[in-house]
Design a protein around this motif. Structure first.
Motif, PDB file in Angstrom:
ATOM      1  N   THR A 157       0.695  -1.071   0.102  1.00  0.00           N
ATOM      2  CA  THR A 157       0.028   0.024  -0.105  1.00  0.00           C
ATOM      3  C   THR A 157       0.736   1.368  -0.102  1.00  0.00           C
ATOM      4  OG1 THR A 157      -1.578  -1.252   1.457  1.00  0.00           O
ATOM      5  CG2 THR A 157      -1.928   1.148   1.184  1.00  0.00           C
ATOM      6  N   GLN A 234      -7.202  -3.460 -12.138  1.00  0.00           N
ATOM      7  CA  GLN A 234      -6.660  -2.426 -12.346  1.00  0.00           C
ATOM      8  C   GLN A 234      -7.190  -1.929 -13.491  1.00  0.00           C
ATOM      9  OE1 GLN A 234      -2.370  -3.092 -12.266  1.00  0.00           O
ATOM     10  NE2 GLN A 234      -2.269  -3.082 -10.033  1.00  0.00           N
ATOM     11  N   THR A 238      -9.318   1.740 -13.967  1.00  0.00           N
ATOM     12  CA  THR A 238      -8.774   2.980 -14.868  1.00  0.00           C
ATOM     13  C   THR A 238      -9.750   3.261 -15.874  1.00  0.00           C
ATOM     14  OG1 THR A 238      -6.589   2.093 -14.433  1.00  0.00           O
ATOM     15  CG2 THR A 238      -7.202   3.865 -16.217  1.00  0.00           C
ATOM     16  N   TYR A 254      -7.018   2.554  -5.957  1.00  0.00           N
ATOM     17  CA  TYR A 254      -6.002   1.470  -5.977  1.00  0.00           C
ATOM     18  C   TYR A 254      -5.528   1.572  -4.673  1.00  0.00           C
ATOM     19  CZ  TYR A 254      -5.233   1.758 -10.946  1.00  0.00           C
ATOM     20  OH  TYR A 254      -5.422   1.846 -12.343  1.00  0.00           O
TER      21      TYR A 254
END
Length: 427
Positions: A157, A234, A238, A254
């Motif tokens: 993270t 991902q 996006t 994210y």
């Protein structure tokens, strides 16, 4: 055992500082991919060029990871860890210099590939180290691996977030140079710590069992399916945020996935020992599949998408922690570092495949189509776990510590590391 007790136990085993070096030494691995993409894309004005160079880094890591892990198992973590940390730091600086000077793409791809090939593997080698220090005590091994999973999630993270902050405040080059410093200093300190595994004597290495077995191959497949979920999600995030007119929110989402995953990792460590890892794997894949199904209906609203990706994050850490724990039960102790590294390589390669499939689905169908790839991968993982994650395949082996562990240099913390602490004393 509570998280606080686990931290105290880890400090007793290692003297405490190794946890700090382990966390900081992992950050470059999480910072390099996104940092490379941002740096090259900005300097060339082409996202495609940035993706190509970042892809070379990922490919190098997928190939080099198992090789570095095998060398560390054979030659010892000190030498291999130190060499890879220094090479990695130099390669990061070389990539920044090549990109900032506007050199041809090939001169940027080469150091990027070297960055991947020379990743110090602090995460896999840390897990291997904890297994050796636990000296065969089942609950202590499980506790330390789950604690390492928390450290992994924090690094996963914090790394991209740190790059994002540095790129915004200064430039992507500053982010990668910071990664170079962390790799050269903190990964080196981790490698040189006296608790580092000393390697396996040649006589023992010759008699080591083969690495590949049916249970281990199934774990590789499970980790690959989790990687496919990562990659497709991902792309889906996006594409969906862009379609909703909020492309800048993608980075925050994210980070939100990473946050919920970290909290889930901490919660996983509090699960009772009687809930065995095979059962956790089955439950985790059910959660992963349920979250992926929610994603299919969340592409029309930013609020729904945020809730869905947060739900998905909750399923990630338990899966990863459980599979790393099962690897310890299914591979020869003398090849544990290599096995952990190969698991990470499977994740990386499959993540790239998931990204490709998610991009194809976006181009041919809709912004939310990548989430169908996520659901398919999660459903396959669920089927795999239901058919294979049985107690007789992944039963705990009460193997003795490697002979090499007894030959390690004496150190003030080593006696505690080799003591089989009774479970009742660990909380």
């Amino acid at each position: 055992m509570s998280v606080a007790v686990k931290f105290r136990t880890a400090a007793q085993l290692t003297g405490g500082r190794v946890l700090l070096w382990s966390l900081l030494g992992r950050l470059p691995n999480a910072m390099s991919p996104i940092g490379t993409l941002l740096l090259v894309s900005r300097n060339t004005g082409s996202v495609w060029c940035g993706s190509l160079v970042a892809g070379a880094l990922a490919g190098g890591q997928a190939v080099g990871g198992p090789v570095v892990g095998r060398l560390a198992d054979r030659r010892g973590q000190r030498t291999v860890g130190l060499v890879t940390a220094l090479v990695n730091a130099v390669a990061l600086v070389a990539l920044v210099a090549a990109s900032q000077r506007g050199l041809a793409l090939g001169w940027q791809i080469a150091p990027a590939a070297l960055i991947g090939l020379s990743v110090p593997l602090v995460g896999p080698l840390s897990r291997s180290r904890w297994v050796r220090l636990a000296a065969g005590e089942p609950e202590l091994t499980s506790s330390m691996l789950s604690l390492d999973g928390i450290v992994d999630e924090v690094g996963f993270t914090a790394g991209p977030a740190l790059v994002g902050v540095l790129a915004t405040a200064a430039s992507p080059a500053v982010g990668l140079l910071t990664a170079a410093v962390l790799s050269g200093v903190c990964a080196s300190l981790f490698a040189l710590h006296p608790t580092a595994s000393p390697g396996v004597p040649k006589s023992h290495a010759r008699s080591a069992e083969r690495l590949l077995s049916t249970p281990y191959v199934l774990l590789l497949a499970g980790m690959a399916l989790l990687g496919a979920c990562f990659g497709s999600v991902q792309v889906g995030i996006t594409a969906t945020t862009e379609a909703l007119g909020r492309p800048g929110v993608a980075g925050l989402l994210y980070g939100f996935v990473g946050c919920t995953s970290s909290f889930a990792g901490i919660a996983t460590t509090a699960l009772p020992a009687r809930w065995e890892l095979p059962a956790r794997l089955r439950a985790g894949t059910v959660l992963l599949f349920a979250a992926s199904c929610v994603l299919l209906f969340a592409d029309g609203s930013l609020v729904a998408l945020t809730a869905a990706v947060g739900f998905l994050g909750v399923a990630v850490a338990p899966q990863m922690i459980t599979m790393f724990g099962l690897v310890e039960r299914t591979v020869p102790a003398a090849r544990l570092g290599e096995a952990m590294a190969a698991l990470v390589s499977a994740l990386i390669l499959a993540q790239s495949a998931g990204t490709f499939l998610g991009g194809w689905a976006t181009d041919h169908f809709s912004p939310g189509a990548p989430f169908a790839v996520t659901s398919t991968a999660a459903a396959t993982a669920l089927l795999l776990a239901a058919c294979t994650a049985t107690d007789h395949r992944y039963r705990r082996r009460n193997a003795a510590p490697l002979p090499a562990a007894a030959d390690a240099p004496n150190h003030p913390h080593e006696p505690a590391a080799r003591t089989n602490t009774p479970s009742t004393q660990l909380g």
